[in-house]
Write a protein that holds these residues in place. Structure first.
Motif, mmCIF file in Angstrom:
data_model
loop_
_atom_site.group_PDB
_atom_site.id
_atom_site.type_symbol
_atom_site.label_atom_id
_atom_site.label_comp_id
_atom_site.label_asym_id
_atom_site.label_seq_id
_atom_site.Cartn_x
_atom_site.Cartn_y
_atom_site.Cartn_z
ATOM 1 N N GLY A 1 -9.589 -13.814 -2.085
ATOM 2 C CA GLY A 1 -10.062 -15.115 -2.543
ATOM 3 C C GLY A 1 -9.633 -16.197 -1.578
ATOM 4 O O GLY A 1 -8.621 -16.066 -0.888
ATOM 5 N N GLY A 2 -10.412 -17.282 -1.538
ATOM 6 C CA GLY A 2 -10.075 -18.423 -0.685
ATOM 7 C C GLY A 2 -11.248 -18.860 0.156
ATOM 8 O O GLY A 2 -11.719 -18.095 1.004
ATOM 9 N N GLY A 3 -11.766 -20.068 -0.116
ATOM 10 C CA GLY A 3 -12.832 -20.631 0.716
ATOM 11 C C GLY A 3 -14.212 -20.059 0.455
ATOM 12 O O GLY A 3 -15.147 -20.350 1.202
ATOM 13 N N ILE A 4 -14.378 -19.279 -0.608
ATOM 14 C CA ILE A 4 -15.676 -18.650 -0.868
ATOM 15 C C ILE A 4 -16.632 -19.682 -1.468
ATOM 16 O O ILE A 4 -16.371 -20.258 -2.523
ATOM 17 N N ARG A 5 -17.763 -19.909 -0.778
ATOM 18 C CA ARG A 5 -18.749 -20.841 -1.315
ATOM 19 C C ARG A 5 -20.186 -20.408 -1.052
ATOM 20 O O ARG A 5 -21.112 -21.025 -1.546
ATOM 21 N N THR A 6 -20.406 -19.329 -0.279
ATOM 22 C CA THR A 6 -21.785 -18.881 -0.022
ATOM 23 C C THR A 6 -21.921 -17.380 -0.287
ATOM 24 O O THR A 6 -20.933 -16.630 -0.239
ATOM 25 N N LEU A 7 -23.160 -16.959 -0.550
ATOM 26 C CA LEU A 7 -23.419 -15.532 -0.791
ATOM 27 C C LEU A 7 -23.182 -14.726 0.471
ATOM 28 O O LEU A 7 -22.770 -13.569 0.411
ATOM 29 N N ASP A 8 -23.441 -15.334 1.612
ATOM 30 C CA ASP A 8 -23.209 -14.629 2.864
ATOM 31 C C ASP A 8 -21.721 -14.289 3.020
ATOM 32 O O ASP A 8 -21.363 -13.205 3.467
ATOM 33 N N GLN A 9 -20.862 -15.221 2.619
ATOM 34 C CA GLN A 9 -19.416 -14.957 2.673
ATOM 35 C C GLN A 9 -19.040 -13.807 1.741
ATOM 36 O O GLN A 9 -18.238 -12.951 2.089
ATOM 37 N N VAL A 10 -19.654 -13.808 0.538
ATOM 38 C CA VAL A 10 -19.380 -12.736 -0.423
ATOM 39 C C VAL A 10 -19.747 -11.385 0.197
ATOM 40 O O VAL A 10 -18.976 -10.428 0.165
ATOM 41 N N ARG A 11 -20.930 -11.332 0.788
ATOM 42 C CA ARG A 11 -21.419 -10.097 1.412
ATOM 43 C C ARG A 11 -20.470 -9.649 2.525
ATOM 44 O O ARG A 11 -20.110 -8.484 2.633
ATOM 45 N N ARG A 12 -20.053 -10.611 3.340
ATOM 46 C CA ARG A 12 -19.196 -10.256 4.482
ATOM 47 C C ARG A 12 -17.795 -9.814 4.067
ATOM 48 O O ARG A 12 -17.191 -8.951 4.701
ATOM 49 N N VAL A 13 -17.282 -10.405 2.984
ATOM 50 C CA VAL A 13 -15.960 -9.998 2.496
ATOM 51 C C VAL A 13 -16.012 -8.547 2.002
ATOM 52 O O VAL A 13 -15.132 -7.744 2.302
ATOM 53 N N LEU A 14 -17.083 -8.187 1.284
ATOM 54 C CA LEU A 14 -17.215 -6.804 0.822
ATOM 55 C C LEU A 14 -17.446 -5.867 2.003
ATOM 56 O O LEU A 14 -16.875 -4.778 2.062
ATOM 57 N N ASN B 1 0.837 -1.206 0.000
ATOM 58 C CA ASN B 1 0.000 0.000 0.000
ATOM 59 C C ASN B 1 0.868 1.251 0.000
ATOM 60 O O ASN B 1 0.613 2.209 -0.719
ATOM 61 N N THR B 2 1.928 1.220 0.800
ATOM 62 C CA THR B 2 2.843 2.356 0.868
ATOM 63 C C THR B 2 3.580 2.549 -0.458
ATOM 64 O O THR B 2 3.855 3.666 -0.871
ATOM 65 N N LEU B 3 3.890 1.434 -1.120
ATOM 66 C CA LEU B 3 4.557 1.513 -2.423
ATOM 67 C C LEU B 3 3.569 1.883 -3.530
ATOM 68 O O LEU B 3 3.927 1.971 -4.692
ATOM 69 N N ARG B 4 2.315 2.090 -3.145
ATOM 70 C CA ARG B 4 1.250 2.467 -4.077
ATOM 71 C C ARG B 4 1.038 1.448 -5.180
ATOM 72 O O ARG B 4 1.014 1.786 -6.370
ATOM 73 N N ALA B 5 0.888 0.187 -4.771
ATOM 74 C CA ALA B 5 0.507 -0.854 -5.727
ATOM 75 C C ALA B 5 -0.831 -0.469 -6.343
ATOM 76 O O ALA B 5 -1.666 0.150 -5.688
ATOM 77 N N GLU B 6 -1.038 -0.827 -7.605
ATOM 78 C CA GLU B 6 -2.292 -0.438 -8.267
ATOM 79 C C GLU B 6 -3.471 -1.254 -7.753
ATOM 80 O O GLU B 6 -4.613 -0.814 -7.818
ATOM 81 N N GLU B 7 -3.198 -2.452 -7.285
ATOM 82 C CA GLU B 7 -4.253 -3.310 -6.768
ATOM 83 C C GLU B 7 -3.588 -4.447 -6.002
ATOM 84 O O GLU B 7 -2.499 -4.870 -6.353
ATOM 85 N N ILE B 8 -4.271 -4.927 -4.958
ATOM 86 C CA ILE B 8 -3.705 -6.000 -4.155
ATOM 87 C C ILE B 8 -4.719 -7.136 -4.061
ATOM 88 O O ILE B 8 -5.900 -6.903 -3.786
ATOM 89 N N PHE B 9 -4.275 -8.354 -4.316
ATOM 90 C CA PHE B 9 -5.109 -9.538 -4.093
ATOM 91 C C PHE B 9 -4.474 -10.391 -2.994
ATOM 92 O O PHE B 9 -3.261 -10.626 -3.010
ATOM 93 N N LEU B 10 -5.295 -10.844 -2.071
ATOM 94 C CA LEU B 10 -4.843 -11.778 -1.046
ATOM 95 C C LEU B 10 -5.602 -13.087 -1.250
ATOM 96 O O LEU B 10 -6.837 -13.106 -1.210
ATOM 97 N N LEU B 11 -4.872 -14.163 -1.509
ATOM 98 C CA LEU B 11 -5.515 -15.454 -1.758
ATOM 99 C C LEU B 11 -5.132 -16.431 -0.651
ATOM 100 O O LEU B 11 -3.943 -16.720 -0.468
ATOM 101 N N ASP B 12 -6.133 -16.912 0.067
ATOM 102 C CA ASP B 12 -5.888 -17.927 1.087
ATOM 103 C C ASP B 12 -5.966 -19.286 0.399
ATOM 104 O O ASP B 12 -7.044 -19.783 0.084
ATOM 105 N N ILE B 13 -4.792 -19.894 0.160
ATOM 106 C CA ILE B 13 -4.744 -21.087 -0.687
ATOM 107 C C ILE B 13 -5.133 -22.358 0.063
ATOM 108 O O ILE B 13 -5.237 -23.414 -0.535
ATOM 109 N N ARG B 14 -5.346 -22.250 1.384
ATOM 110 C CA ARG B 14 -5.720 -23.451 2.140
ATOM 111 C C ARG B 14 -7.183 -23.420 2.588
ATOM 112 O O ARG B 14 -7.700 -24.429 3.084
ATOM 113 N N ALA B 15 -7.862 -22.296 2.434
ATOM 114 C CA ALA B 15 -9.195 -22.140 3.028
ATOM 115 C C ALA B 15 -10.201 -23.168 2.489
ATOM 116 O O ALA B 15 -10.912 -23.813 3.261
ATOM 117 N N THR B 16 -10.249 -23.349 1.160
ATOM 118 C CA THR B 16 -11.207 -24.295 0.592
ATOM 119 C C THR B 16 -10.881 -25.715 1.030
ATOM 120 O O THR B 16 -11.745 -26.465 1.499
#
Lengths: 218, 242
Positions: free
Chosen positions: B69-82, B29-44
């Motif tokens: 991204g990672g472990g997303i399988r329900t709409l409730d999770q989508v809502r909570r992530v946002l 963030n300090t380096l002013r990346a244009e966008e950041i993605f965090l993927l939890d590769i073990r969640a699913t």
């Protein structure tokens, strides 16, 4: 973190449409010295000195939730009658227009123009939708919202629809993605940005600072 | 990310520890990346929910677009992530049910729903999509899967080459060309960046709308994998794209 003393006291109502980026917007408000407050129902609006319509979700969901919660009338009383400044971000700007191709419900009609979907560029070729990424905003006329922000500064966009037929007197900034579209709008104390200033680093932060300064100098 | 630690994989395995996720996100963030993605590769694989607390923590200081991204399988999770302050939700395993992608896009608008198309090439060279952290192959081509996801409502694709992941051998440019030509939404290419010139190449030659990288931004260089978080400045990114 520096807090601008002249804006410390501004109470900013952030309207909750049921889904959205309340977190990012309220963090930015706090960063520039304002006090964010989440508003879901009319009773929560009373002390607001500035109002933000944040922008995630779909047109009908946004405007529908606002009407179901009885917010349209109290918001227009404050914004159109009492002159409380409002900033609509992305969808939040679009719902202030008259209508949108995205939805069946009428918009709030506070801004002239309608909202249409990106289809083709100036040469009639299909363009990639949604438009996602950093793009320059070219100033069309001075506005307190863009005070101190260099012409051509880049902001973060993520949208499939844009404002069309906006009154040129309200057009503050345009951006080009296949075609030129309005990216910053001002009509009196009603402001709108098609981009997400809360996700646009230093210039986004400056824009929030400017918006709070407008509220401060009521 | 795996087990709350930020890691960098090679071909979606052999995780190498990079650091604390919040600290590293703070640096980008300090380096002013244009966008950041965090993927939890073990969640699913572990059947875990997203770490909403961690997501809310990043949102307090990140002033650039942030996707999870990672472990997303329900709409409730989508809502909570946002609600936690993310702009985008990345879906992979749950996208095997296109109806889920459609429902999620209807809830959030398609611009917030990114499908991760994780691709490994078959021995004969065919690009095949995988789910569950690259462990389950789907019975179709990457391009067919990508098209189906866009038809279902995905607003953006994260096109992830498993073969090139962490390899620092360059992007799979032909794969990017094939998929980007086939779909009408933006494609983010990821997997294989060795140099900053590769970032520009996958956009110019591959037709990607964006180039993402892990190892390139985490390590000092390909031949010396000491952790040194880095990110090209705006004027460098502009000159690369000229």
């Amino acid at each position: 973190m520096t807090v601008a003393s002249e804006t410390t006291s501004v109470l900013v109502a952030i309207i909750n449409f049921g889904i959205g980026n309340f977190g990012s917007v309220s963090n930015m408000v706090r960063r520039v010295g304002g006090t964010p407050s989440e508003v879901t129902w009319p009773s929560e609006l009373k002390d607001a000195q500035a109002i933000i319509l944040p922008g995630v979700g779909s047109f009908d969901a946004g405007v529908g939730t606002m009407r179901e919660h009885g917010l349209e009338r109290p918001l227009s009383d404050r914004i159109l009658m009492a002159g409380v400044p409002v900033l609509g971000i992305c969808l939040g700007m679009q719902i202030m227009a008259e209508r949108s191709e995205e939805g069946a419900l009428p918009g709030l009609g506070w801004l002239p123009g309608s909202v249409i979907r990106f289809r083709t560029n100036q040469d009639g070729e299909t363009i990639r939708v949604p438009h996602i990424g950093w793009n320059a905003v070219t100033k069309q006329q001075p506005s307190p919202l863009l005070e101190g922000i260099e012409d051509g500064s880049e902001f973060y966009f993520v949208h499939s629809y844009h404002l069309d037929n906006a009154d040129t007197s309200a057009l503050v900034g345009v951006t080009s993605y296949g075609l030129d579209f309005p990216s910053v709008i001002q009509k009196g104390r009603i402001f709108g940005t098609q981009f997400h200033p809360e996700k646009s680093q230093i210039w986004g932060e400056k824009l929030f600072r400017n918006f709070l300064a407008v509220a401060q100098h009521a | 990310m795996a087990g709350g630690r930020l890691v960098k994989t090679r071909q979606f395995s052999s995780p190498h520890y990079i650091g604390d996720p919040v600290n590293t996100i703070h640096i980008f963030n300090t380096l002013r990346a244009e966008e950041i993605f965090l993927l939890d590769i073990r969640a699913t694989v572990e059947g875990r929910d997203p770490d909403y607390g961690l997501l809310a923590q990043q949102a307090r200081f990140v002033s650039v677009p942030f996707g999870y991204g990672g472990g997303i399988r329900t709409l409730d999770q989508v809502r909570r992530v946002l609600a936690a302050g993310c702009e985008k939700v990345v879906v992979n395993s749950a996208a095997t049910d296109p109806a889920f992608v459609t429902a999620a896009a209807r809830l959030t608008g398609s611009q917030a729903i990114v499908v991760s198309v994780d691709v490994r090439r078959d021995p004969d060279g065919m690009a095949r999509p995988y789910v569950r952290s690259g462990s389950h192959a789907l019975n179709e081509s990457a391009t067919t899967f990508a098209r189906r996801m866009v038809d279902a409502g995905a607003g953006e694709l994260l096109l992830h080459s498993i073969d090139r992941d962490g390899s620092m051998q360059g992007y799979d440019v032909p794969l990017v060309q094939e998929v980007a030509t086939a779909v009408s939404v933006p494609v983010i290419a990821v997997g294989g960046a060795r140099t900053r010139d590769d970032l520009a190449a996958v956009i110019k030659q591959g037709g990607a709308q964006a180039a993402a990288a892990g190892a390139l931004f985490f390590y000092q260089k390909a031949t010396n994998r000491n952790v040194l978080v880095n990110y090209p400045e705006l004027h460098i990114r502009r000159s690369l794209m000229r």
